[in-house]
Design a protein around this motif. Structure first.
Motif, PDB file in Angstrom:
ATOM      1  N   LEU A 138      43.407  -7.199  32.602  1.00  0.00           N
ATOM      2  CA  LEU A 138      41.985  -6.894  32.455  1.00  0.00           C
ATOM      3  C   LEU A 138      41.224  -8.046  31.806  1.00  0.00           C
ATOM      4  CD1 LEU A 138      42.251  -3.161  31.285  1.00  0.00           C
ATOM      5  CD2 LEU A 138      41.588  -3.993  33.538  1.00  0.00           C
TER       6      LEU A 138
ATOM      7  N   GLY B 221      34.460  -2.104  32.495  1.00  0.00           N
ATOM      8  CA  GLY B 221      35.469  -1.072  32.685  1.00  0.00           C
ATOM      9  C   GLY B 221      35.121   0.185  31.904  1.00  0.00           C
TER      10      GLY B 221
ATOM     11  N   VAL C 253      37.458  -8.510  32.732  1.00  0.00           N
ATOM     12  CA  VAL C 253      36.487  -7.460  32.403  1.00  0.00           C
ATOM     13  C   VAL C 253      35.610  -7.922  31.243  1.00  0.00           C
ATOM     14  CG1 VAL C 253      36.245  -5.106  31.533  1.00  0.00           C
ATOM     15  CG2 VAL C 253      37.946  -5.607  33.289  1.00  0.00           C
TER      16      VAL C 253
ATOM     17  N   ILE D  90      39.134   2.562  34.866  1.00  0.00           N
ATOM     18  CA  ILE D  90      40.477   2.201  34.396  1.00  0.00           C
ATOM     19  C   ILE D  90      41.278   3.480  34.229  1.00  0.00           C
ATOM     20  CG2 ILE D  90      41.824   0.990  32.648  1.00  0.00           C
ATOM     21  CD1 ILE D  90      39.883  -0.817  34.144  1.00  0.00           C
TER      22      ILE D  90
END
Length: 386
Positions: free
Chosen positions: A93, A36, A96, A57
């Motif tokens: 997230l 990200g 990620v 993001i």
């Protein structure tokens, strides 16, 4: 596909704060990883060349209630770091594998530290860019920064990033950047066929999809838009400026259009247009990327300008190139770079007799009627007196 079908897909991606499309890409093959990044500028080619997915993001938007994120920051800063923290703390997230925080402002610098405290087992890096544009100073510094990032991405992915792989990735992103420029040029030439809200959603989709898939989407959209017949309205041609990092709510973009404005240029998704010319694919790919940043990158309040005389020239050039009748300065509340530069940009517009207005927003702004009324009054004044 029709433009409506393409944009419906883009809106679905825009509203999904769980990043289902990016998760699906990762789960589709063993060993895939996702990195990200905050969406101003990162050399995505390095991530791509490692076989990983760069994931933009852009905060939580207006569909995410920030509860935990407010405990990490004071109230008098922009909202995007708080909503990004919220995305991290609520598990959105958790797939990620790394996070990159580009050189935007002090708040984002601090966010990189927050992320390391929150997720000590996830790779995180504050990625700095040069403030000196001499090849022998800023150029050498930036090449070293990218080489360090290259090494980190190799370690994270388990894949060697060869010069050939990096040059191939540069070629793919060159194709992508050209299509992005084509979309914006099409909107400038025929804004009634390419509404700003559709362009925005189209560009947002590129932050969660593989670049190869987004290339197909851009191509299909332009072909469909060219074939469709849409009514021409007596709207004013305006440019919006100030949203390079925290993005406006979609309804704000629609409200400006509904107020009688054709947006013929903007900095909403500057990440897709940061490098403005094709990056050479022959020679040292790291040096080529450094040269592109130093000499062919977009101007923004997040980027250092070495003389006051140059400040705002990019905006004035855009006004002239896109035949804009006025400028709307729309920046996030508490955005130090944008709001500190605004008086200089306003002065440049006034010196050159370019009408302009300004307002502030947050990514979760809910009340659009005052903004629509202000934009509508501005559009009326341009029609009546400019």
């Amino acid at each position: 596909m029709s433009t409506a079908e393409i944009i419906a897909r883009c809106e679905e991606l825009y509203e999904d704060t769980t990043f289902a499309a990016s998760r699906a890409w990762k789960e589709a093959a063993p060993g895939r990883k996702v990195v990200g990044f905050m969406p101003v500028y990162i050399p995505e080619e390095i991530i791509h060349a490692a076989g990983m997915l760069p994931l933009g993001i852009l905060g939580g938007g207006d569909g995410l209630e920030v509860i935990h994120g407010d405990a990490f920051y004071q109230s008098y800063i922009c909202r995007i770091p708080r909503s990004t923290i919220e995305l991290g703390l609520t598990g959105r997230l958790d797939f990620v594998d790394g996070m990159l925080f580009p050189s935007i402002c002090d708040v984002i610098r601090n966010l990189s530290g927050m992320w390391k405290l929150m997720k000590p087992n996830v790779y995180a890096k504050y990625f700095d860019v040069p403030q000196n544009y001499r090849d022998d100073i800023g150029g050498e510094y930036y090449q070293k920064e990218m080489q360090e990032l290259r090494h980190d991405m190799e370690k994270l992915s388990g894949n060697k990033i060869t010069d050939e792989a990096l040059s191939n990735s540069i070629a793919i992103y060159n194709q992508h950047r050209q299509l992005v420029r084509d979309v914006y040029a099409m909107r400038s030439a025929e804004p009634w066929k390419v509404p700003s809200s559709e362009v925005y959603l189209l560009m947002r989709a590129g932050q969660v999809l593989p670049v190869e898939e987004h290339i197909v989407m851009l191509t299909d959209y332009m072909a469909a838009a060219q074939e469709e017949d849409r009514p021409i309205r007596d709207n004013c041609r305006i440019i919006t400026c100030g949203a390079f990092c925290e993005q406006p709510p979609l309804n704000l973009i629609k409200s400006i259009e509904m107020a009688g404005c054709y947006v013929v240029d903007d900095d909403y998704m500057l990440v897709n247009r940061w490098l403005m010319e094709e990056v050479p694919t022959e020679g040292d790919p790291i040096k080529n990327l450094a040269d592109a940043f130093l000499h062919h990158s977009a101007d923004s309040s997040a980027k250092y300008c070495d003389t006051q005389e140059k400040v705002g020239q990019y905006l004035l050039d855009s006004v002239r190139k896109n035949k804009a009748e006025g400028v709307i300065f729309a920046a996030p509340s508490f955005c130090d770079p944008a709001l500190l530069e605004r008086p200089l940009l306003s002065a440049k517009m006034s010196e050159n007799n370019v009408p302009h207005i300004s307002f502030k927003y947050a990514e979760n702004s809910g009340q659009m009627q005052p903004i629509r009324e202000q934009a509508g009054t501005f559009a009326d004044s341009l029609k009546l007196w400019s």
